[in-house]
Design a protein around this motif. Structure first.
Motif, PDB file in Angstrom:
ATOM      1  N   TRP A  44       1.178  -0.818  -0.136  1.00  0.00           N
ATOM      2  CA  TRP A  44       0.008  -0.456  -0.163  1.00  0.00           C
ATOM      3  C   TRP A  44       0.520   1.346   0.302  1.00  0.00           C
ATOM      4  N   ASN A  52     -10.577   0.270   8.980  1.00  0.00           N
ATOM      5  CA  ASN A  52     -10.485   1.402  10.679  1.00  0.00           C
ATOM      6  C   ASN A  52     -11.910   2.322  10.650  1.00  0.00           C
ATOM      7  N   GLU A  54     -17.877   0.401   4.715  1.00  0.00           N
ATOM      8  CA  GLU A  54     -17.152   0.590   5.769  1.00  0.00           C
ATOM      9  C   GLU A  54     -17.710   1.584   6.363  1.00  0.00           C
ATOM     10  N   GLY A  80     -13.215  -2.003   4.388  1.00  0.00           N
ATOM     11  CA  GLY A  80     -11.950  -1.031   5.517  1.00  0.00           C
ATOM     12  C   GLY A  80     -12.171  -0.380   7.164  1.00  0.00           C
ATOM     13  N   PHE A 134      -8.011  -4.582   4.687  1.00  0.00           N
ATOM     14  CA  PHE A 134      -6.927  -4.413   5.417  1.00  0.00           C
ATOM     15  C   PHE A 134      -6.518  -4.752   5.880  1.00  0.00           C
TER      16      PHE A 134
END
Ligand code: 3PY
Length: 259
Positions: free
Chosen positions: A19, A178, A153, A176, A218
């Motif tokens: 990434w 987070n 997400e 995602g 991720f």
């Protein structure tokens, strides 16, 4: 990219990548020599402008690795720029509804007999080289080859995940963690220890697999990437440039202070 995803579907090993948050041809060229299937250029949160994205795609694709671009938002012009630069796949953040996912697919497909609803404009000058094709070949195969990925997400995306996964042309759903935690009212970075987030992750994975799509997650370490692959995900990163730089440099700084 598709080959690595099919390999992962056959449980022959994950489709694995790195990434990038930083710009630069040299960085992309260096990272793309480490044995990954793909390198993602993060134009959502990274410090990577449009022309830098073009340079990095060239650096990655000429190393025989697939460049993927995470665009900043679900805007058709951003999808067009990333694909015209030669991205083998696009990742679209914050996809929350079936309608949004359908619009992403329309923007990423050339109008054709199979995709009459496609609105991608012809005129990609650099994309054929990134696929080792001539312009005509690229034009004829891009609709099949390019991987379209949306990120799940948010709470709303979680509610709508079955519908989103069912959208024709969406190849992959990528979590995602987070943002998912953040959208649920938690501190983003605590996601791994929050049971509500982990239950949501399993729900998203189940819906993705049920729809026959690729699932991505991720990850910032080999251990986390391996765990997610064991859980059933196909596509995982195992680090990011900014994490590698800060981790290595801060470790060496503290080691030096001990010597
Ligand atoms: C997230 O964890 O929310 C991501 O989108 C990965 O950067």
């Amino acid at each position: 990219l598709r080959k690595s995803l099919e390999r992962a579907k056959d449980r022959q090993g994950p489709s694995v990548g790195q990434w990038l948050e930083f710009p630069g041809y040299s960085l992309a060229k260096t990272v793309a020599g480490l044995g990954e299937d793909w390198v993602l250029i993060d134009c959502e949160h990274g410090n990577i402008a449009d022309s830098e994205m073009y340079h990095q795609i060239g650096a990655i694709s000429t190393s025989g690795v697939s460049p993927i671009v995470r665009i900043a938002a679900d805007q058709p012009w951003m999808i067009k720029r990333a694909l015209d630069a030669g991205a083998h796949g696009i990742m679209v953040p914050m996809c929350e509804t079936k309608e949004q996912a359908e619009a992403v697919v329309r923007a990423a497909k050339y109008p054709s007999k199979d995709w009459p609803q496609g609105i991608r404009g012809a005129g990609a000058m650099f994309a054929p080289a990134a696929f080792d094709q001539n312009g005509r070949e690229y034009y004829l195969t891009a609709n099949q080859n390019v991987v379209i990925c949306v990120q799940i997400e948010t709470r709303l995306a979680l509610q709508n995940v079955e519908e989103i996964a069912g959208v024709e042309g969406i190849d992959m759903l990528f979590i995602g963690p987070n943002d998912l935690a953040s959208s649920m009212g938690y501190v983003a970075f605590d996601h791994a220890t929050i049971s509500e987030v982990q239950e949501a992750t399993q729900t998203i994975l189940n819906a993705t697999l049920k729809a026959g799509k690729y699932a991505g997650h991720f990850a910032l370490s080999a251990e986390i990437a391996a765990q997610r692959y064991e859980q059933g995900f196909h596509f995982v990163n195992c680090g990011a440039d900014i994490v590698a730089v800060t981790a290595w440099m801060s470790t060496e700084m503290s080691r030096l202070k001990q010597l």
